[in-house]
Enzyme design. Structure first.
Site, mmCIF file in Angstrom:
data_model
loop_
_atom_site.group_PDB
_atom_site.id
_atom_site.type_symbol
_atom_site.label_atom_id
_atom_site.label_comp_id
_atom_site.label_asym_id
_atom_site.label_seq_id
_atom_site.Cartn_x
_atom_site.Cartn_y
_atom_site.Cartn_z
ATOM 1 N N ASP A 53 -1.508 1.887 -41.625
ATOM 2 C CA ASP A 53 -1.899 0.165 -41.352
ATOM 3 C C ASP A 53 -1.202 -0.004 -40.204
ATOM 4 O O ASP A 53 -2.060 -0.993 -39.320
ATOM 5 C CB ASP A 53 -1.370 -0.526 -42.556
ATOM 6 C CG ASP A 53 0.170 -0.345 -42.984
ATOM 7 O OD1 ASP A 53 0.381 0.654 -42.723
ATOM 8 O OD2 ASP A 53 0.511 -0.998 -43.998
ATOM 9 N N ASP A 96 -13.692 5.166 -36.604
ATOM 10 C CA ASP A 96 -14.703 4.082 -36.362
ATOM 11 C C ASP A 96 -14.139 2.967 -35.612
ATOM 12 O O ASP A 96 -14.576 2.435 -34.577
ATOM 13 C CB ASP A 96 -15.220 3.628 -37.582
ATOM 14 C CG ASP A 96 -16.501 4.386 -38.136
ATOM 15 O OD1 ASP A 96 -16.569 5.651 -37.891
ATOM 16 O OD2 ASP A 96 -17.559 3.776 -38.654
ATOM 17 N N LYS A 102 0.057 7.508 -45.038
ATOM 18 C CA LYS A 102 0.646 6.584 -46.112
ATOM 19 C C LYS A 102 1.695 6.698 -46.935
ATOM 20 O O LYS A 102 1.491 6.462 -48.101
ATOM 21 C CB LYS A 102 -0.709 5.813 -46.654
ATOM 22 C CG LYS A 102 -0.563 4.651 -47.333
ATOM 23 C CD LYS A 102 -0.039 3.339 -46.657
ATOM 24 C CE LYS A 102 0.073 2.077 -47.278
ATOM 25 N NZ LYS A 102 0.691 1.091 -46.232
ATOM 26 N N ASP A 154 -10.932 9.199 -40.920
ATOM 27 C CA ASP A 154 -12.427 8.708 -40.873
ATOM 28 C C ASP A 154 -12.581 7.228 -40.417
ATOM 29 O O ASP A 154 -13.295 6.759 -39.651
ATOM 30 C CB ASP A 154 -13.199 8.822 -42.369
ATOM 31 C CG ASP A 154 -14.456 8.537 -42.435
ATOM 32 O OD1 ASP A 154 -15.301 8.777 -41.552
ATOM 33 O OD2 ASP A 154 -14.737 7.726 -43.557
#
Ligand code: IPM
Ligand code: MN
Length: 359
Positions: free
Chosen positions: A221, A249, A188, A245
């Protein structure tokens, strides 16, 4: 040589699914002469509440000295709202043993489980490498004026040249060794100019050492969006601790659910730790309905790493078979129990292996 495996069942469903993984290891040892020795450690919420001990003193050195691998179940228990014991044990081992690589494969084993329409097994097959020893997870920070209206919380995001470089190098080396063409680095850096600016500059250097690999950068993003829009464009993704992390998921869902996602915490040449990506799920603990597949695939990843890649492949093949035949727990729409699915997979893995294949 016998491989020594330390097993930490953990809390909640961690205990139930780890039992299926150890049952498989014990059966492989007994019936296929797999040279492993399993030693269990009761570190978790129960011990923490009883004795105030999370990670016992001397545990890290003992694991390092006496074991070839660590298999850890999920940690987390509503009776320990701070989750202190989980931080001490899981993060304590990751940080204490400097396991800087968190490898999280995202592989769709059965097309009908993919939540994206018209995607098949070939569209979802990549690996996420998550930096595992830095970022906001290091716990540097503090609280100023706690409990007042002016309360201030500071949580530092640590990024070091050494830490960034070694995870990037690991990801590129992995791609090269596995014959994979594409590496995507994600950060980012458009907002985090200092911390992720460092990722940008180190990436700029490392990628030049691998001219045969197609490398590119995506902001996190955009990566999240692209993983959903077209997951087939990725072979290897490498990113920082917390971003990894989160997207692991997301990746777990692409492969059919969090009950199917294995992971490895590695530092080449040292003892490594293997864990499911899912948590301890206290709300379904003790009901014998948790999905043991992630734990069994994690055992496969561990055996692969310990030099028994044929068994790792076999476990994956049998899990895929169970999915195809709907031999699954309620999270995947089935009616089978944890022990039912675990036993089904165990028997088929054993049937397909001859003793001589293992050695
Ligand atoms: C994981 C978990 C852990 C993490 C938690 C339990 C601290 O979510 O392994 O993905 O964030 O690393
Ligand atoms: Mn997580």
């Amino acid at each position: 040589m016998t491989r020594r495996i330390a097993v930490i069942p953990g809390d909640g469903i961690g205990i139930e699914v780890t039992r299926e993984a150890t049952a498989l290891l014990e059966a492989l040892k007994r019936r296929a002469r797999l040279p492993v020795e399993v030693v269990e450690f009761d570190w978790g919420a129960e011990k923490y509440l009883r004795e105030g001990v999370s990670l016992p003193s001397g545990a890290l050195r003992m694991l390092e000295r006496e074991f070839d691998a660590i298999f850890i179940g999920a940690l987390g228990d509503p009776r320990v709202p701070s989750n202190q014991h989980a931080a001490d044990i899981l993060l304590g081992i990751r940080f204490g043993l400097d396991l800087y690589v968190n490898q999280r494969p995202v592989k769709l084993l059965e097309a009908k489980l993919c939540p994206l329409k018209s995607r098949s097994e070939k569209d979802v097959n990549f690996v996420i490498f998550r930096e595992n020893t830095e970022g906001p997870y290091v716990g540097i920070g503090g609280i100023f004026k706690p409990g007042t209206a002016g309360e201030v919380a500071v949580q530092e995001d640590l990024n070091t040249r050494k830490g960034v470089e070694r995870i990037l190098v690991y990801a590129f080396e992995y791609a090269q060794k596995q014959g994979l063409k594409r590496v995507c680095m994600s950060d980012k850096s458009n907002a985090l100019r200092f911390g992720h600016g460092l990722w940008q500059s180190v990436y700029g250097e490392v990628r030049q050492r691998y001219p045969a690999i197609e490398s590119r950068h995506l902001y996190i993003d955009t990566l999240a969006m692209e993983m959903v829009r077209d997951p087939g464009q990725f072979d290897v993704i490498v990113t920082s601790n917390m971003l990894g992390d989160i997207i692991s998921d997301l990746g777990a869902q692409l492969q059919g659910g969090i009950g199917l996602a294995p992971s490895a915490n590695l530092h080449p040449g040292r003892v490594s730790m293997f864990e499911t990506v899912h948590g301890s799920a206290p709300q379904i603990a003790g009901k014998n309905i948790a999905n043991p597949m992630a734990a069994l695939l994690t055992a496969g990843l561990m055996l692969d790493r310990l030099g028994f890649s044929n068994i790792g492949m076999e476990i994956e093949r049998v899990v895929a078979e169970a999915l195809r035949q709907d031999c699954v727990t309620p999270d995947l729409g089935g009616t089978r129990s944890t022990t039912g699915v675990g036993g089904w997979i165990r028997e088929r893995v054993l049937q397909s292996l001859q003793p001589t294949q293992v050695m």
